[in-house]
Design a protein around this motif. Structure first.
Motif, PDB file in Angstrom:
ATOM      1  N   GLU A  81       0.847  -1.191  -0.034  1.00  0.00           N
ATOM      2  CA  GLU A  81       0.139  -0.049   0.035  1.00  0.00           C
ATOM      3  C   GLU A  81       0.859   1.202   0.157  1.00  0.00           C
ATOM      4  O   GLU A  81       1.817   1.241   0.887  1.00  0.00           O
ATOM      5  CB  GLU A  81      -1.047   0.057   1.305  1.00  0.00           C
ATOM      6  N   ALA A  82       0.839   2.137  -1.007  1.00  0.00           N
ATOM      7  CA  ALA A  82       1.473   3.448  -0.860  1.00  0.00           C
ATOM      8  C   ALA A  82       1.261   4.246   0.246  1.00  0.00           C
ATOM      9  O   ALA A  82       0.265   4.422   0.857  1.00  0.00           O
ATOM     10  CB  ALA A  82       0.951   4.286  -2.210  1.00  0.00           C
ATOM     11  N   PRO A  83       2.356   4.820   0.868  1.00  0.00           N
ATOM     12  CA  PRO A  83       2.267   5.480   1.922  1.00  0.00           C
ATOM     13  C   PRO A  83       1.485   6.935   1.836  1.00  0.00           C
ATOM     14  O   PRO A  83       1.140   7.524   2.694  1.00  0.00           O
ATOM     15  CB  PRO A  83       3.533   5.760   2.227  1.00  0.00           C
ATOM     16  N   HIS A  86      -2.025  10.845  -1.584  1.00  0.00           N
ATOM     17  CA  HIS A  86      -2.250  11.290  -2.900  1.00  0.00           C
ATOM     18  C   HIS A  86      -1.871  10.631  -3.952  1.00  0.00           C
ATOM     19  O   HIS A  86      -1.764  10.827  -5.268  1.00  0.00           O
ATOM     20  CB  HIS A  86      -1.328  12.772  -3.047  1.00  0.00           C
ATOM     21  N   TYR A  87      -1.106   9.636  -3.894  1.00  0.00           N
ATOM     22  CA  TYR A  87      -0.511   8.614  -4.852  1.00  0.00           C
ATOM     23  C   TYR A  87      -1.529   7.846  -5.819  1.00  0.00           C
ATOM     24  O   TYR A  87      -2.727   7.513  -5.317  1.00  0.00           O
ATOM     25  CB  TYR A  87       0.130   7.155  -4.170  1.00  0.00           C
ATOM     26  N   GLY A  88      -1.081   7.887  -7.025  1.00  0.00           N
ATOM     27  CA  GLY A  88      -1.971   7.468  -7.927  1.00  0.00           C
ATOM     28  C   GLY A  88      -2.867   8.577  -8.740  1.00  0.00           C
ATOM     29  O   GLY A  88      -3.434   8.436  -9.650  1.00  0.00           O
ATOM     30  N   ASP A  89      -2.929   9.860  -7.972  1.00  0.00           N
ATOM     31  CA  ASP A  89      -3.568  11.004  -8.467  1.00  0.00           C
ATOM     32  C   ASP A  89      -2.641  11.985  -8.730  1.00  0.00           C
ATOM     33  O   ASP A  89      -2.604  12.453  -9.993  1.00  0.00           O
ATOM     34  CB  ASP A  89      -4.551  11.446  -7.293  1.00  0.00           C
ATOM     35  N   CYS A  90      -1.482  12.500  -7.791  1.00  0.00           N
ATOM     36  CA  CYS A  90      -0.727  13.449  -7.795  1.00  0.00           C
ATOM     37  C   CYS A  90       0.404  12.705  -8.978  1.00  0.00           C
ATOM     38  O   CYS A  90       0.508  11.449  -9.040  1.00  0.00           O
ATOM     39  CB  CYS A  90      -0.065  13.622  -6.764  1.00  0.00           C
ATOM     40  N   GLY A  91       0.934  13.371  -9.889  1.00  0.00           N
ATOM     41  CA  GLY A  91       2.114  12.831 -10.898  1.00  0.00           C
ATOM     42  C   GLY A  91       3.590  13.014 -10.435  1.00  0.00           C
ATOM     43  O   GLY A  91       4.291  12.673 -11.218  1.00  0.00           O
ATOM     44  N   GLN A  96       5.705   4.242  -5.511  1.00  0.00           N
ATOM     45  CA  GLN A  96       5.127   4.079  -4.146  1.00  0.00           C
ATOM     46  C   GLN A  96       4.660   2.746  -4.012  1.00  0.00           C
ATOM     47  O   GLN A  96       4.491   2.341  -2.626  1.00  0.00           O
ATOM     48  CB  GLN A  96       4.302   5.342  -3.720  1.00  0.00           C
ATOM     49  N   HIS A  97       4.119   2.161  -4.631  1.00  0.00           N
ATOM     50  CA  HIS A  97       3.330   0.945  -4.595  1.00  0.00           C
ATOM     51  C   HIS A  97       4.515  -0.538  -4.234  1.00  0.00           C
ATOM     52  O   HIS A  97       4.081  -1.403  -4.157  1.00  0.00           O
ATOM     53  CB  HIS A  97       2.375   0.812  -5.578  1.00  0.00           C
ATOM     54  N   LEU A  98       5.596  -0.079  -4.664  1.00  0.00           N
ATOM     55  CA  LEU A  98       6.771  -1.087  -4.329  1.00  0.00           C
ATOM     56  C   LEU A  98       7.540  -0.997  -3.032  1.00  0.00           C
ATOM     57  O   LEU A  98       7.841   0.156  -2.776  1.00  0.00           O
ATOM     58  CB  LEU A  98       7.709  -1.040  -5.474  1.00  0.00           C
ATOM     59  N   ALA A  99       7.679  -1.807  -2.403  1.00  0.00           N
ATOM     60  CA  ALA A  99       8.316  -1.951  -1.124  1.00  0.00           C
ATOM     61  C   ALA A  99       9.746  -1.354  -1.460  1.00  0.00           C
ATOM     62  O   ALA A  99      10.301  -1.749  -2.712  1.00  0.00           O
ATOM     63  CB  ALA A  99       8.432  -3.458  -0.378  1.00  0.00           C
ATOM     64  N   ALA A 140      15.107   3.798   5.696  1.00  0.00           N
ATOM     65  CA  ALA A 140      14.189   2.606   5.606  1.00  0.00           C
ATOM     66  C   ALA A 140      13.032   3.037   4.565  1.00  0.00           C
ATOM     67  O   ALA A 140      12.707   1.870   3.811  1.00  0.00           O
ATOM     68  CB  ALA A 140      13.530   2.344   6.869  1.00  0.00           C
ATOM     69  N   GLU A 141      12.450   4.119   4.611  1.00  0.00           N
ATOM     70  CA  GLU A 141      11.119   4.219   4.002  1.00  0.00           C
ATOM     71  C   GLU A 141      11.404   5.043   2.679  1.00  0.00           C
ATOM     72  O   GLU A 141      10.566   5.062   1.615  1.00  0.00           O
ATOM     73  CB  GLU A 141      10.001   4.760   4.692  1.00  0.00           C
ATOM     74  N   GLY A 142      12.512   5.767   2.575  1.00  0.00           N
ATOM     75  CA  GLY A 142      12.804   6.632   1.347  1.00  0.00           C
ATOM     76  C   GLY A 142      11.862   7.867   1.175  1.00  0.00           C
ATOM     77  O   GLY A 142      11.538   8.128   0.204  1.00  0.00           O
TER      78      GLY A 142
END
Length: 453
Positions: A81-83, A86-91, A96-99, A140-142
């Motif tokens: 799950e993207a943290p 706004h992910y998937g909406d903002c360009g 983010q959907h990848l670990a 850890a989370e970038g």
């Protein structure tokens, strides 16, 4: 099963919806997933290797299909799950959907694939990284690593980023790639200012920041009145070092001072500097290590060429190892800052000079000033995304430096340039992928080459 907004514009009303189901094999250079259907390549954004997805066809070409993600039927092993809400909406982000470990592996795989397909070079045994950087804000989370952002104002007064492929503004409540200070203080400050069209914010990592506002000229009068109302000990906002409107200073400085690898850099509002200071330090450290090895082996020449010098990052951080440094850049703002930074740095002020101009127009001048010294030189290259091009490659092969360090933000153009350099007599010694832009498909790489005599 998951669905996702994939940033692609919608089809025209009445267009029949066609979908395909594909298994994603790998990620490509711009971050889209690659699948296969009926013998055609299918490109699907916001997917992960191993995903089984349903995708809506956007465009069909000869041998390929561009799609938009409709649904994840079976998630691949690296999907999360993207943290960011706004992910998937903002360009702004597309990984983010990848670990994080899967993001890094995907980037290494993309670099390897670019060298294999575009350069006909197998770099599997040389490829290193990308590695987490301990000094990063959130290794850890970038997250929280960026020091610069450009935001746009929507019609109702909110600031945000563009939706991919459109001019629509996605209003931001926060940007997780920026430090917490941006989200808690600067977004609030922006909403209290007279409305403008765009704002570029640059942070120095120590609480200081610079704001460049862009908008219609009549806004300048309002801003000047606000600035005139400040007392001598007041700033436009906490930590503000300078405020510009349409690139003209209206309060304070027109630059920030950034610190990297023990050196200070004046960076003007219109000058380029890397957006991730911690990974920039890692890049400097890697080049310093190689220079130390060459010096110990007695093969380091007295001349260094910083051939896309910007504000002088590598001139200052590496220059003390050489008797002379020639710094070149075509950007007048970067050259101005480089000259200023060199004057202020005791280690290089007497050994470095800056030339303004394009590398592919400098060959005659460089030969006339330093002649045969270039054949024993160490050159560092940090070109824009387009790479060296034929002109830049021509200058390099003419000067024939003994050692090259090439930092690239596009593995495709890097693979093309390195293949040409190998044909000109260079061999690859090391290749490291740098995680300069976590959560995005942008890839920074650093490669070391040596001329074979």
């Amino acid at each position: 099963m998951a669905t996702m907004n994939d940033n692609h514009p919608q089809e025209k009303p009445g267009t029949p919806v066609q979908t395909v189901e594909v298994r994603i094999e790998k990620l490509l250079n711009q971050g889209d997933g690659l699948g296969r259907h009926d013998g055609q390549a299918v490109f699907v954004p916001l997917t992960a290797p191993g995903d089984l997805v349903r995708a809506r066809i956007i465009k069909q070409g000869r041998g390929f299909v561009q799609t938009a993600l409709e649904e994840v039927l079976e998630p691949g092993p690296g999907r999360r799950e993207a943290p960011c809400p706004h992910y998937g909406d903002c360009g702004g982000c597309n990984l983010q959907h990848l670990a994080m470990d899967h993001q890094r592996q995907a980037k290494a795989d993309i670099v390897r694939d670019c060298f294999q397909r575009l350069g006909k070079l197998d770099v599997s045994d040389l490829l290193q990284g990308p590695y987490p950087v301990d000094d990063a804000p959130d290794p850890a989370e970038g997250l929280g690593y960026r020091n610069r952002i450009r935001v746009f104002r929507d019609p109702v007064g909110h600031y945000g980023l563009m939706r991919k492929g459109t001019h629509d503004v996605v209003a931001l409540e926060q940007c997780l790639l920026m430090p917490a200070f941006f989200n808690t203080e600067l977004l609030t400050w922006l909403r209290m200012q007279p409305p403008v069209e765009q704002v570029v914010l640059r942070l120095d990592g120590r609480g200081g920041w610079l704001a460049s506002l862009f908008g219609p000229p009549q806004r300048l009068r309002v801003l000047k009145k606000i600035m005139a109302g400040l007392s001598a000990d007041q700033t436009p906002g906490p930590g503000c070092q300078g405020l510009l409107f349409n690139n003209r200073p209206i309060w304070g400085r027109d630059h920030l001072v950034l610190e990297v690898a023990g050196h200070k850099f004046r960076v003007g509002a219109q000058s380029f500097f890397q957006g991730n200071l911690a990974v920039t330090e890692r890049a400097v450290s890697a080049v310093r290590k190689w220079i130390a090895e060459l010096k110990a082996a007695g093969t380091l020449g007295p001349l260094m060429g910083d051939l896309f010098c910007g504000v002088g990052l590598f001139t200052l951080t590496l220059g003390e190892n050489f008797q002379r440094v020639v710094a070149i850049d075509s950007d007048p703002y970067g050259c101005r800052d480089a000259e200023n930074n060199i004057r202020r740095d005791a280690a290089v002020r007497d050994r470095a000079r800056v030339h303004k101009g394009r590398l592919d127009q400098m060959a005659a001048r460089l030969r006339s000033e330093d002649g045969a010294a270039w054949r024993d030189s160490f050159c560092i290259l940090d070109p824009p995304r387009a790479g060296l091009g034929k002109g830049g490659l021509g200058v390099l092969t003419d000067l024939a430096p003994r050692h090259l360090a090439y930092m690239s933000c596009d593995p495709a153009t890097l693979a093309r340039d390195v293949a040409a350099l190998q044909e000109a007599g260079y061999r690859i010694l090391r290749l490291e992928v740098l995680d300069m832009f976590p959560q995005t498909a942008h890839i920074e790489s650093l490669i070391f080459l040596e001329r074979q005599d």
